[in-house]
Design a protein around this motif. Structure first.
Motif, PDB file in Angstrom:
ATOM      1  N   ALA A 411       0.861  -1.184   0.000  1.00  0.00           N
ATOM      2  CA  ALA A 411       0.000   0.000   0.000  1.00  0.00           C
ATOM      3  C   ALA A 411       0.896   1.232   0.000  1.00  0.00           C
ATOM      4  CB  ALA A 411      -0.906   0.014   1.226  1.00  0.00           C
ATOM      5  N   CYS A 412       0.585   2.169  -0.846  1.00  0.00           N
ATOM      6  CA  CYS A 412       1.331   3.427  -0.854  1.00  0.00           C
ATOM      7  C   CYS A 412       0.842   4.262   0.339  1.00  0.00           C
ATOM      8  CB  CYS A 412       1.103   4.157  -2.168  1.00  0.00           C
ATOM      9  SG  CYS A 412      -0.477   5.019  -2.222  1.00  0.00           S
ATOM     10  N   PRO A 413       1.502   5.371   0.644  1.00  0.00           N
ATOM     11  CA  PRO A 413       1.076   6.156   1.809  1.00  0.00           C
ATOM     12  C   PRO A 413      -0.336   6.741   1.667  1.00  0.00           C
ATOM     13  CG  PRO A 413       3.297   6.764   1.133  1.00  0.00           C
ATOM     14  CD  PRO A 413       2.744   5.887   0.055  1.00  0.00           C
ATOM     15  N   GLY A 414      -0.748   6.997   0.432  1.00  0.00           N
ATOM     16  CA  GLY A 414      -2.102   7.504   0.217  1.00  0.00           C
ATOM     17  C   GLY A 414      -2.377   8.799   0.962  1.00  0.00           C
ATOM     18  N   TYR A 417      -0.669  10.523   4.140  1.00  0.00           N
ATOM     19  CA  TYR A 417       0.592  11.288   4.112  1.00  0.00           C
ATOM     20  C   TYR A 417       0.829  12.051   2.821  1.00  0.00           C
ATOM     21  CZ  TYR A 417       1.494   8.663   8.273  1.00  0.00           C
ATOM     22  OH  TYR A 417       1.365   8.148   9.528  1.00  0.00           O
ATOM     23  N   CYS A 418       0.358  11.506   1.699  1.00  0.00           N
ATOM     24  CA  CYS A 418       0.841  11.989   0.414  1.00  0.00           C
ATOM     25  C   CYS A 418       0.036  13.189  -0.070  1.00  0.00           C
ATOM     26  CB  CYS A 418       0.748  10.868  -0.609  1.00  0.00           C
ATOM     27  SG  CYS A 418       1.312  11.383  -2.226  1.00  0.00           S
ATOM     28  N   ALA A 419       0.752  14.221  -0.506  1.00  0.00           N
ATOM     29  CA  ALA A 419       0.091  15.442  -0.955  1.00  0.00           C
ATOM     30  C   ALA A 419      -0.631  15.248  -2.286  1.00  0.00           C
ATOM     31  CB  ALA A 419       1.113  16.566  -1.067  1.00  0.00           C
ATOM     32  N   LEU A 420      -0.266  14.220  -3.043  1.00  0.00           N
ATOM     33  CA  LEU A 420      -0.890  14.020  -4.349  1.00  0.00           C
ATOM     34  C   LEU A 420      -2.094  13.090  -4.304  1.00  0.00           C
ATOM     35  CD1 LEU A 420       2.342  13.481  -6.490  1.00  0.00           C
ATOM     36  CD2 LEU A 420       1.070  15.590  -6.144  1.00  0.00           C
ATOM     37  N   ALA A 421      -2.330  12.487  -3.159  1.00  0.00           N
ATOM     38  CA  ALA A 421      -3.334  11.426  -3.072  1.00  0.00           C
ATOM     39  C   ALA A 421      -4.731  11.914  -3.389  1.00  0.00           C
ATOM     40  CB  ALA A 421      -3.320  10.822  -1.674  1.00  0.00           C
ATOM     41  N   THR A 422      -5.547  10.984  -3.923  1.00  0.00           N
ATOM     42  CA  THR A 422      -6.968  11.271  -4.109  1.00  0.00           C
ATOM     43  C   THR A 422      -7.823  10.481  -3.116  1.00  0.00           C
ATOM     44  OG1 THR A 422      -6.834   9.715  -5.951  1.00  0.00           O
ATOM     45  CG2 THR A 422      -6.930  12.040  -6.495  1.00  0.00           C
ATOM     46  N   SER A 453      -3.055   1.648  -4.406  1.00  0.00           N
ATOM     47  CA  SER A 453      -2.517   2.992  -4.623  1.00  0.00           C
ATOM     48  C   SER A 453      -3.575   4.029  -4.265  1.00  0.00           C
ATOM     49  CB  SER A 453      -2.126   3.214  -6.092  1.00  0.00           C
ATOM     50  OG  SER A 453      -1.229   2.234  -6.544  1.00  0.00           O
ATOM     51  N   GLY A 454      -3.097   5.163  -3.741  1.00  0.00           N
ATOM     52  CA  GLY A 454      -4.010   6.224  -3.347  1.00  0.00           C
ATOM     53  C   GLY A 454      -4.240   7.261  -4.423  1.00  0.00           C
ATOM     54  N   CYS A 455      -3.689   7.044  -5.608  1.00  0.00           N
ATOM     55  CA  CYS A 455      -4.014   7.878  -6.764  1.00  0.00           C
ATOM     56  C   CYS A 455      -3.455   7.220  -8.002  1.00  0.00           C
ATOM     57  CB  CYS A 455      -3.497   9.318  -6.614  1.00  0.00           C
ATOM     58  SG  CYS A 455      -1.775   9.553  -7.063  1.00  0.00           S
ATOM     59  N   ILE A 456      -3.732   7.844  -9.119  1.00  0.00           N
ATOM     60  CA  ILE A 456      -3.399   7.272 -10.422  1.00  0.00           C
ATOM     61  C   ILE A 456      -1.888   7.093 -10.653  1.00  0.00           C
ATOM     62  CG2 ILE A 456      -3.355   9.504 -11.583  1.00  0.00           C
ATOM     63  CD1 ILE A 456      -5.324   7.751 -13.578  1.00  0.00           C
ATOM     64  N   ASN A 457      -1.055   7.721  -9.819  1.00  0.00           N
ATOM     65  CA  ASN A 457       0.383   7.554 -10.001  1.00  0.00           C
ATOM     66  C   ASN A 457       0.857   6.131  -9.754  1.00  0.00           C
ATOM     67  OD1 ASN A 457       0.994  10.154 -10.826  1.00  0.00           O
ATOM     68  ND2 ASN A 457       0.976  10.897  -8.714  1.00  0.00           N
ATOM     69  N   ALA A 458       0.075   5.359  -9.056  1.00  0.00           N
ATOM     70  CA  ALA A 458       0.310   3.910  -8.960  1.00  0.00           C
ATOM     71  C   ALA A 458       1.569   3.529  -8.196  1.00  0.00           C
ATOM     72  CB  ALA A 458       0.328   3.284 -10.362  1.00  0.00           C
ATOM     73  N   CYS A 459       1.936   4.318  -7.204  1.00  0.00           N
ATOM     74  CA  CYS A 459       3.100   3.960  -6.395  1.00  0.00           C
ATOM     75  C   CYS A 459       2.894   2.621  -5.695  1.00  0.00           C
ATOM     76  CB  CYS A 459       3.387   5.046  -5.372  1.00  0.00           C
ATOM     77  SG  CYS A 459       3.645   6.653  -6.131  1.00  0.00           S
ATOM     78  N   GLY A 460       1.645   2.243  -5.463  1.00  0.00           N
ATOM     79  CA  GLY A 460       1.368   0.960  -4.811  1.00  0.00           C
ATOM     80  C   GLY A 460       1.241  -0.191  -5.800  1.00  0.00           C
TER      81      GLY A 460
HETATM   82  S1  SF4 Z   1       0.083   6.518  -5.657  1.00  0.00           S
HETATM   83 FE1  SF4 Z   1      -0.531   8.614  -5.414  1.00  0.00          FE
HETATM   84  S2  SF4 Z   1      -1.230   8.656  -3.287  1.00  0.00           S
HETATM   85 FE2  SF4 Z   1       0.050   6.890  -3.465  1.00  0.00          FE
HETATM   86  S3  SF4 Z   1       2.073   7.612  -2.889  1.00  0.00           S
HETATM   87 FE3  SF4 Z   1       1.920   7.729  -5.110  1.00  0.00          FE
HETATM   88  S4  SF4 Z   1       1.390   9.793  -5.510  1.00  0.00           S
HETATM   89 FE4  SF4 Z   1       0.900   9.407  -3.363  1.00  0.00          FE
END
Ligand code: SF4
Ligand code: HEM
Lengths: 554, 102
Positions: A411-414, A417-422, A453-460
């Protein structure tokens, strides 16, 4: 383990002094935020939702006890007593204060760690198979090559301002545990006529436009590694788009230009550059091979291990899930789960880090790895020592027997923590883990990779999860979209979207419906979720997910 | 349903700690959303934002966020602002820890 030279130490010290001065100038008002931001990002310092975040590279996931202890110390002294291990084999500290960051960087540099190129449009931390140097199924240990790449790419003057971030992953084994096909460049070990080399993949990536990497070179002799990589990145640097951030990754370049043309241009560039590599790289590689050599494995009998398995069901269950075959007789690779049911995936406290450092020193030839799956690996443990290791892990909340199972979630921080999260991802991971643990279905369901992932960037990595979950913001409400059938291994595949998303309250029941359908439909316990999905396709799972709609459609 | 009246707060992050801060009526920065000044006039809101954004020596990334005027001061409209106001949900750190001390 490889030790850095005086030259490297001087470089880090100077770079940190430079950053210290930049922080001073920011605090005095001499630098505006717009001027300071690119400088801090070059040193791995982000400003997140609630605080600064310092991202420290763990090159190819390899640590020793001294370095792990240093991470523990940093977490304790300048953060809140824990660190977060990420899918890119980095550690993130979530709460540093700006004024303290130069001291943190100095403390890291003392043990050869740093945060350079953990952000920005540069070549990022090189990631590797977390079982590298230990796995029974490995052709050769790719870490000398990874270290060579790290040294070459760090502060490489030509590649400090690429069109976009650039990620390289390496595996020495046939089983791909490094997700090489979802990286800008993936390197897969190949032996040809007794000589080591790599199959080179290019143009993989997740994010907004997920793509699986394509083969650009079937076999690259390892002697040509750096000139060839340099050619690929140089071609991308010229050809890659800079007009649109979302089309700037090499995957788009390859997609728009075509792999054949990118290959031809790369070969031309390679021919031009190769003569300039006069052998220093090969001398260094030889040195790295000697430094990153296997430890002196010992011979011992493993009766104690078998006796403990027979007498202690908790130990037996842990050895069933958390061990992987080692290449040396009598040894095992231990995966230490950072996914206790209900915990935040990838978080480790300073006490836990110290316990792991002690174990590595005492029983593990002083080696540790961080996996992209956000766990810690003790790569070389003799079977005879496993009962003692397990006992220490138990005492520190690190003995969860769930590697590869439903609660071993990325799981990404979402949005925690993350400023980009949705949307948030951590609570979804925690709820899935505790829910299926309470139902006692975890072992029945068997091997399963859920990635969030907590947004489309798909870090997770949700696109390559057997079940992927993507958190979105739908009109001001968290909404979770499910993909099914993704796979990050050598058979890499992107998951298919199952249909409309679910609210935060509905997502865990939705996952349960998918898994109950799997349990009903599988041929038997030996057919994994992914195998069943590949046999049956999306339809039966979609029907389970959206019962009302499928009734309506009938 | 009648359209909700315009109400916003100025929010930013503290340069040193990086934590979420809000502009209060007396021009100081506060940590608690409930103490923030509610701006009900668009022009005034822009004005307050511009003067806040000028304070680059100690605040970062100032912007206007929508709020509902509640019984105990402003309340977040969007869930992102709710998380900013309360801190992460997985650990009692940041604002959640600060709250426990009051
Ligand atoms: S996927 Fe989105 S919410 Fe998750 S860490 Fe990456 S940028 Fe942040
Ligand atoms: C917390 C701050 C973070 C920010 C601001 C951030 C930002 C981004 C962005 C913008 C992308 C998309 C890049 C693109 O497609 O061009 C991305 C991708 C990615 N990030 Fe992060 N990320 C963060 C945290 C993390 C963490 C914690 C991890 C590891 C757990 C991570 C691993 C990845 C991976 C694996 C990808 C997708 C692979 C790819 O690059 O295509 N990131 N990130």
């Amino acid at each position: 383990m490889y030790r850095y030279s005086e030259f490297d130490e001087a470089f880090l010290a100077e770079r940190n002094a430079q950053f210290r001065a930049q922080v001073e100038r920011r605090l005095s008002g001499a630098l505006t935020e717009d001027e300071f931001k690119p400088l801090r990002l070059m040193n791995g310092l982000y400003l997140q939702l609630h605080a600064y975040m310092l991202r420290v590279a763990i090159p190819y996931g390899t640590l020793d006890a001294a370095r792990m202890r240093r991470l523990a110390l940093i977490a304790e002294r300048w953060d809140k007593g824990y660190g977060h291990f990420t899918t890119r084999q980095n550690i993130q500290f979530n709460w540093p204060r700006l004024r303290d960051v130069p001291d943190m960087l100095d403390a890291l540099a003392e043990v050869g760690l740093h945060a350079i190129q953990t952000s920005g449009n540069t070549i990022r931390n090189v990631t590797a198979d977390h079982f590298a140097g230990a796995a029974a199924d490995e052709l050769f240990d790719p870490r000398p090559h990874a270290e060579l790449i790290r040294q070459w790419s760090t502060d490489h003057p030509e590649f400090q301002f690429l069109g976009r971030k650039f990620k390289i992953a390496v595996t020495g084994a046939v089983a791909d545990r490094a997700v090489t096909r979802a990286h800008d460049i993936g390197l897969q070990a190949v032996m040809r006529d007794g000589a080591p080399g790599f199959r080179v993949l290019v143009g993989g990536g997740l994010g907004r436009t997920p793509m699986i990497g394509q083969v650009i070179r079937d076999f690259l002799p390892d002697a040509d590694l750096l000139p060839y990589l340099e050619a690929v990145v140089a071609v991308y640097n010229l050809l890659g788009r800079r007009d649109n951030k979302y089309k700037a990754r090499i995957k788009i370049t390859v997609h728009e230009t075509g792999i054949d043309r990118v290959r031809a241009l790369t070969e031309e560039e390679f021919a031009r550059r190769r003569p300039h590599f006069a052998g220093a790289d090969q001398a260094l590689l030889a040195e790295l091979r000697a430094a990153i050599a296997p430890p002196a494995f010992r011979k011992a009998d493993s009766d104690g291990f078998h006796a403990a398995r027979d007498s202690d069901p908790v130990f037996r269950s842990w050895t069933d899930t958390n061990l992987y075959p080692h290449r040396a007789e009598g040894y095992a690779i231990v995966s230490v789960s950072l996914k206790a049911h209900g915990a935040t995936p990838g978080d480790a406290t300073s006490d836990q880090m110290r316990a792991l450092a002690d174990l590595a020193e005492r029983y593990g030839h002083d080696e540790l790895r961080i996996s992209h799956e956000q766990n810690v690996i003790l790569p070389h443990v003799h079977l005879a020592d496993l009962p003692a290791v397990h006992e220490v892990l138990l005492a520190h909340g690190l003995a969860t027997a769930n590697i590869g199972l439903i609660s071993d979630i990325i799981a990404c921080p979402g949005m925690d923590y993350c400023a980009l999260a949705t949307a948030r991802s951590i609570p979804v991971a925690r709820e899935i883990a505790t829910h299926f643990h309470a139902l006692k279905l975890e072992h029945d369901i068997g091997p399963l990779k859920i990635k969030i992932s907590g947004c489309i960037n798909a870090c997770g990595h949700h696109h390559v999860g057997h079940i992927g979950i993507l958190g979105l913001d739908r009109a001001g409400v968290e909404n979770y979209q499910i993909t099914l059938g993704g796979d990050g291994t050598e058979d890499a595949a992107l998951g298919e979207r199952a249909g409309p998303g679910f609210s935060a309250d509905e997502i865990v029941p939705a996952i349960e419906r998918i898994l109950r359908a799997y349990l009903d439909l599988r041929r038997g316990p030996s057919e994994t979720f992914l195998e069943a999905y590949r046999r049956l396709g999306l339809a039966p799972f979609r029907a389970a997910l959206y019962p009302a709609q499928s009734v309506a459609a009938e | 349903m009648p359209r909700e009246a315009f109400s916003q707060v100025v929010t930013a992050q503290d340069l040193l700690a990086g934590d979420v801060i809000y502009l209060a009526a007396d021009d100081t920065w506060v940590r608690d959303l409930s103490e923030a000044e509610i701006l009900t006039d668009k022009v005034v809101a822009q004005d307050r934002l511009i003067s806040a954004a000028r304070q680059t020596g100690h605040v970062v990334g100032a912007y206007l966020a929508d709020v509902h005027p509640g019984r105990n001061g402003p309340e977040p409209v969007h869930f992102r602002e709710a998380f900013r106001a309360t801190g992460p949900s997985n650990h009692a750190h940041g604002k959640r820890a600060e709250r426990r001390h009051v």
